[in-house]
Design a protein around this motif. Structure first.
Motif, PDB file in Angstrom:
ATOM      1  N   ALA A 187       1.061  -1.424  -0.319  1.00 64.57           N
ATOM      2  CA  ALA A 187       0.111  -0.248  -0.048  1.00 64.57           C
ATOM      3  C   ALA A 187       0.802   1.198  -0.044  1.00 64.57           C
ATOM      4  O   ALA A 187       1.999   0.719   1.113  1.00 64.57           O
ATOM      5  CB  ALA A 187      -0.557  -0.540   1.407  1.00 64.57           C
ATOM      6  N   ASP A 188      -0.081   2.424  -0.575  1.00 64.07           N
ATOM      7  CA  ASP A 188       0.991   3.639  -1.266  1.00 64.07           C
ATOM      8  C   ASP A 188       1.959   3.880   1.019  1.00 64.07           C
ATOM      9  O   ASP A 188       2.511   4.353   1.558  1.00 64.07           O
ATOM     10  CB  ASP A 188       0.234   5.295  -1.013  1.00 64.07           C
ATOM     11  N   ALA A 189       0.396   3.926   2.123  1.00 59.12           N
ATOM     12  CA  ALA A 189       0.888   4.560   3.146  1.00 59.12           C
ATOM     13  C   ALA A 189       1.386   3.099   3.781  1.00 59.12           C
ATOM     14  O   ALA A 189       2.292   3.712   4.785  1.00 59.12           O
ATOM     15  CB  ALA A 189      -0.259   4.125   4.058  1.00 59.12           C
ATOM     16  N   ASP A 190       1.845   2.271   3.437  1.00 60.72           N
ATOM     17  CA  ASP A 190       3.007   1.182   3.703  1.00 60.72           C
ATOM     18  C   ASP A 190       4.381   1.604   3.943  1.00 60.72           C
ATOM     19  O   ASP A 190       5.337   2.556   3.299  1.00 60.72           O
ATOM     20  CB  ASP A 190       3.458   0.033   3.530  1.00 60.72           C
ATOM     21  N   THR A 191       5.285   1.125   5.120  1.00 63.16           N
ATOM     22  CA  THR A 191       6.207   1.696   5.503  1.00 63.16           C
ATOM     23  C   THR A 191       7.254   0.654   5.842  1.00 63.16           C
ATOM     24  O   THR A 191       6.997  -0.101   5.653  1.00 63.16           O
ATOM     25  CB  THR A 191       7.000   2.535   6.826  1.00 63.16           C
ATOM     26  N   VAL A 192       8.270   0.384   4.330  1.00 65.36           N
ATOM     27  CA  VAL A 192       8.759  -0.001   3.749  1.00 65.36           C
ATOM     28  C   VAL A 192      10.182  -0.215   3.920  1.00 65.36           C
ATOM     29  O   VAL A 192      11.053   0.435   3.292  1.00 65.36           O
ATOM     30  CB  VAL A 192       8.488  -0.303   1.882  1.00 65.36           C
ATOM     31  N   VAL A 193      10.540  -1.517   4.034  1.00 63.91           N
ATOM     32  CA  VAL A 193      12.215  -1.825   4.265  1.00 63.91           C
ATOM     33  C   VAL A 193      13.001  -3.160   3.270  1.00 63.91           C
ATOM     34  O   VAL A 193      12.199  -3.724   3.549  1.00 63.91           O
ATOM     35  CB  VAL A 193      12.233  -2.204   5.901  1.00 63.91           C
ATOM     36  N   ALA A 194      13.468  -2.386   2.506  1.00 66.57           N
ATOM     37  CA  ALA A 194      14.188  -3.957   1.476  1.00 66.57           C
ATOM     38  C   ALA A 194      15.639  -4.263   2.164  1.00 66.57           C
ATOM     39  O   ALA A 194      16.184  -3.581   2.472  1.00 66.57           O
ATOM     40  CB  ALA A 194      14.238  -2.834  -0.138  1.00 66.57           C
ATOM     41  N   LEU A 195      15.675  -5.810   2.767  1.00 68.36           N
ATOM     42  CA  LEU A 195      16.985  -6.298   2.241  1.00 68.36           C
ATOM     43  C   LEU A 195      17.432  -7.261   1.741  1.00 68.36           C
ATOM     44  O   LEU A 195      17.213  -7.600   0.765  1.00 68.36           O
ATOM     45  CB  LEU A 195      16.470  -7.071   3.704  1.00 68.36           C
ATOM     46  N   LEU A 196      18.731  -6.561   1.274  1.00 66.38           N
ATOM     47  CA  LEU A 196      19.845  -7.305  -0.322  1.00 66.38           C
ATOM     48  C   LEU A 196      20.452  -7.729   0.437  1.00 66.38           C
ATOM     49  O   LEU A 196      21.580  -6.931   0.441  1.00 66.38           O
ATOM     50  CB  LEU A 196      19.356  -6.361  -0.694  1.00 66.38           C
ATOM     51  N   PRO A 197      20.603  -8.658   0.442  1.00 65.78           N
ATOM     52  CA  PRO A 197      22.360  -9.558   1.417  1.00 65.78           C
ATOM     53  C   PRO A 197      23.015  -9.841   0.043  1.00 65.78           C
ATOM     54  O   PRO A 197      23.985 -10.561   0.938  1.00 65.78           O
ATOM     55  CB  PRO A 197      21.167 -10.606   1.939  1.00 65.78           C
ATOM     56  N   ILE A 207      26.003 -12.513   5.577  1.00 68.24           N
ATOM     57  CA  ILE A 207      25.066 -10.985   5.857  1.00 68.24           C
ATOM     58  C   ILE A 207      23.782 -11.550   5.945  1.00 68.24           C
ATOM     59  O   ILE A 207      23.745 -10.606   6.705  1.00 68.24           O
ATOM     60  CB  ILE A 207      25.573 -10.520   4.225  1.00 68.24           C
ATOM     61  N   ALA A 208      22.913 -12.240   5.376  1.00 64.55           N
ATOM     62  CA  ALA A 208      21.160 -12.048   5.272  1.00 64.55           C
ATOM     63  C   ALA A 208      21.069 -12.440   6.847  1.00 64.55           C
ATOM     64  O   ALA A 208      19.650 -12.236   7.461  1.00 64.55           O
ATOM     65  CB  ALA A 208      20.821 -13.533   4.629  1.00 64.55           C
ATOM     66  N   PRO A 209      21.927 -13.114   7.542  1.00 59.23           N
ATOM     67  CA  PRO A 209      21.275 -13.805   8.880  1.00 59.23           C
ATOM     68  C   PRO A 209      21.394 -11.743   9.903  1.00 59.23           C
ATOM     69  O   PRO A 209      20.129 -11.818  10.947  1.00 59.23           O
ATOM     70  CB  PRO A 209      22.177 -14.599   9.721  1.00 59.23           C
ATOM     71  N   ARG A 210      22.223 -11.424   9.309  1.00 57.45           N
ATOM     72  CA  ARG A 210      22.477  -9.653  10.405  1.00 57.45           C
ATOM     73  C   ARG A 210      21.141  -9.295   9.790  1.00 57.45           C
ATOM     74  O   ARG A 210      20.558  -8.288  10.686  1.00 57.45           O
ATOM     75  CB  ARG A 210      23.364  -9.360   9.977  1.00 57.45           C
ATOM     76  N   ASP A 328      33.121  -6.648  11.722  1.00 52.83           N
ATOM     77  CA  ASP A 328      32.523  -6.406  13.909  1.00 52.83           C
ATOM     78  C   ASP A 328      31.343  -5.181  13.589  1.00 52.83           C
ATOM     79  O   ASP A 328      30.852  -5.007  14.579  1.00 52.83           O
ATOM     80  CB  ASP A 328      33.649  -5.707  14.441  1.00 52.83           C
ATOM     81  N   GLU A 329      32.171  -4.185  13.214  1.00 49.32           N
ATOM     82  CA  GLU A 329      30.582  -3.297  13.313  1.00 49.32           C
ATOM     83  C   GLU A 329      29.667  -3.828  12.549  1.00 49.32           C
ATOM     84  O   GLU A 329      27.871  -3.001  12.864  1.00 49.32           O
ATOM     85  CB  GLU A 329      31.002  -1.853  12.783  1.00 49.32           C
ATOM     86  N   ALA A 330      29.003  -4.112  11.527  1.00 48.53           N
ATOM     87  CA  ALA A 330      27.607  -4.779  11.015  1.00 48.53           C
ATOM     88  C   ALA A 330      26.870  -5.778  12.136  1.00 48.53           C
ATOM     89  O   ALA A 330      26.757  -7.415  11.633  1.00 48.53           O
ATOM     90  CB  ALA A 330      28.545  -5.707   9.559  1.00 48.53           C
ATOM     91  N   THR A 331      26.801  -5.415  12.851  1.00 44.51           N
ATOM     92  CA  THR A 331      25.978  -5.904  14.198  1.00 44.51           C
ATOM     93  C   THR A 331      24.022  -6.097  13.970  1.00 44.51           C
ATOM     94  O   THR A 331      23.355  -4.808  13.426  1.00 44.51           O
ATOM     95  CB  THR A 331      26.007  -5.729  15.559  1.00 44.51           C
ATOM     96  N   PRO A 332      23.127  -6.653  13.980  1.00 46.29           N
ATOM     97  CA  PRO A 332      22.461  -6.314  14.169  1.00 46.29           C
ATOM     98  C   PRO A 332      21.200  -5.259  14.884  1.00 46.29           C
ATOM     99  O   PRO A 332      20.848  -4.228  13.703  1.00 46.29           O
ATOM    100  CB  PRO A 332      20.703  -7.583  14.379  1.00 46.29           C
ATOM    101  N   GLU A 333      22.258  -4.739  16.438  1.00 44.40           N
ATOM    102  CA  GLU A 333      21.728  -3.911  16.708  1.00 44.40           C
ATOM    103  C   GLU A 333      22.297  -3.029  16.062  1.00 44.40           C
ATOM    104  O   GLU A 333      21.549  -1.766  15.532  1.00 44.40           O
ATOM    105  CB  GLU A 333      22.791  -3.713  18.504  1.00 44.40           C
ATOM    106  N   ALA A 334      23.114  -2.324  15.658  1.00 42.87           N
ATOM    107  CA  ALA A 334      24.035  -0.951  14.661  1.00 42.87           C
ATOM    108  C   ALA A 334      22.440  -1.204  13.172  1.00 42.87           C
ATOM    109  O   ALA A 334      22.596   0.167  12.957  1.00 42.87           O
ATOM    110  CB  ALA A 334      25.218  -1.412  14.384  1.00 42.87           C
TER     111      ALA A 334
END
Length: 382
Positions: A187-197, A207-210, A328-334
């Motif tokens: 939908a136009d109102a959706d907030t969408v995040v694309a994940l490209l591993p 990379i995909a697990p992170r 090492d900076e590529a953590t899920p939290e970051a």
């Protein structure tokens, strides 16, 4: 000028090379409608009529360990291909990226009297500067994607032309956001995040697990987020268990390919460094760039690194336009923190869109025509 069809040989080593090769061939066929092309090709090049003596995935390796395991097979393919090309003698050979495979082949073909063209300047300005000597021996001419590269190569005695980036021609200046969302059922109102591993098996593993764990964190803080994850066809079986393990219950729609639709539709993207980061910039999308290698591979690459940026948008800008979270900076939290920060900062997103539009105009210069002109100069001297 002969009336015989122009015959070219090409080698692309992975999905990004196949993408570039398909766009290049489309332009070359506009100039030479009877063009005949063959070599090592993926589906996009084959769709443009390139005969694949071997499929491009046979050349896809990741890191030194994988390369050593595959070395006998790769050397055999390169030897057999070189034998065939020296016997059949096409007008020119075009090696598309894949320098570790193509440089040795190009050097042999050139020594055998064939014209050789390398499409995509290796990133000697970023790391592995010793490659310039190998390139000088391998290629009669280099087709460069970025404007600063020809002068650099010419200082080292390598003939080169800036041809622009074919993706800048192929991707519209105004991203088709509404059409892409409709195609993906968003939908136009959706907030969408694309994940490209990434498009390699090892990129999926590292990379995909992170990215998936970051998506779970982001959705925990913003329950309404929608996620799309383009995956190279053939690698879905690797991704499905990772989704179940790292992002169970998260609204992630896995797409078969369709990375351009995902980038056009999204509000922000978390992605692996590489061609995808340039594609995201051309789609004017804010991004968080990440990468992670096996420890030994990272130690080797780190020692050869010349500059602080790895993402193409940052390299082209000469500064950190977008965040990079490497190793090492590529953590899920970051990753989650930087992704949410972009979603929350409308002025920053607008500034990125303006800068990415400038980059798009800079790289958009009819690559197919420029490349055809350069190839004609090499082949015919005119």
């Amino acid at each position: 000028m002969t009336d015989q069809p122009l015959r070219l040989a090409l080698v692309a080593g992975e999905a990004s090379g196949d993408l570039l090769g398909g766009l290049l061939l489309a332009g070359l066929k506009a100039r030479w409608p009877q063009l005949q092309a063959a070599g090592i090709a993926g589906p996009r090049m084959q769709a443009q009529g390139c005969q694949a003596w071997w499929p491009h995935e046979r050349l896809s390796v990741f890191g030194y360990v994988d390369a050593l395991k595959r070395l006998p097979e790769l050397l055999r393919i390169r030897r057999q291909l070189g034998d065939r090309l020296l016997a059949e003698r096409p007008a020119a050979f075009i090696g598309i990226d894949a320098p570790d495979f193509n440089f040795g082949l190009e050097t042999r073909l050139r020594e055998g009297g064939l014209k050789t063209i390398h499409f995509v300047c290796p990133s000697i300005w970023a790391w592995r500067g010793e490659r310039v000597a190998r390139l000088r021996a391998a290629a009669d001419h280099v087709l460069c994607l970025f404007p600063f590269e020809p002068e650099l190569l010419q200082r080292h005695g390598v003939s080169a032309s800036f041809v622009g980036h074919p993706l800048a021609d192929a991707i519209p200046l105004e991203p088709p956001r509404a059409a892409a969302r409709t195609a993906l059922g968003l939908a136009d109102a959706d907030t969408v995040v694309a994940l490209l591993p990434g498009s390699r098996r090892s990129e999926i593993a590292h990379i995909a697990p992170r990215l998936l764990a970051a998506a779970a964190l982001m959705q925990r803080q913003r329950p309404g987020l929608r996620f799309v994850m383009p995956v190279v066809p053939g690698l879905a079986s690797l991704v499905e268990p990772l989704i179940a393990q790292h992002a169970k219950g998260v609204a992630i729609e896995r797409l078969d390919g369709q990375s351009h639709e995902a980038l056009a539709a999204c509000d922000v993207t978390l992605l692996a460094s590489g061609t995808a980061s340039l594609e995201a910039a051309l789609f004017k999308r804010p991004m968080v760039i990440t990468y992670h290698l096996a420890w030994l591979n990272w130690q080797r690459m780190k020692r050869m690194r010349y500059q602080p940026w790895v993402g193409l948008p940052n390299i082209l800008a000469g500064k950190f336009l977008v965040p990079e979270l490497i190793q090492d900076e590529a953590t899920p939290e970051a990753l989650a923190r930087e992704g949410l920060a972009l979603l929350d900062d409308a002025p920053r997103r607008a500034a990125l869109e303006r800068r990415f539009t400038e980059i798009h105009h800079q790289l958009r210069c009819n690559t197919a025509q420029r490349a055809a002109d350069a190839i004609a100069q090499v082949v015919h001297g005119a």
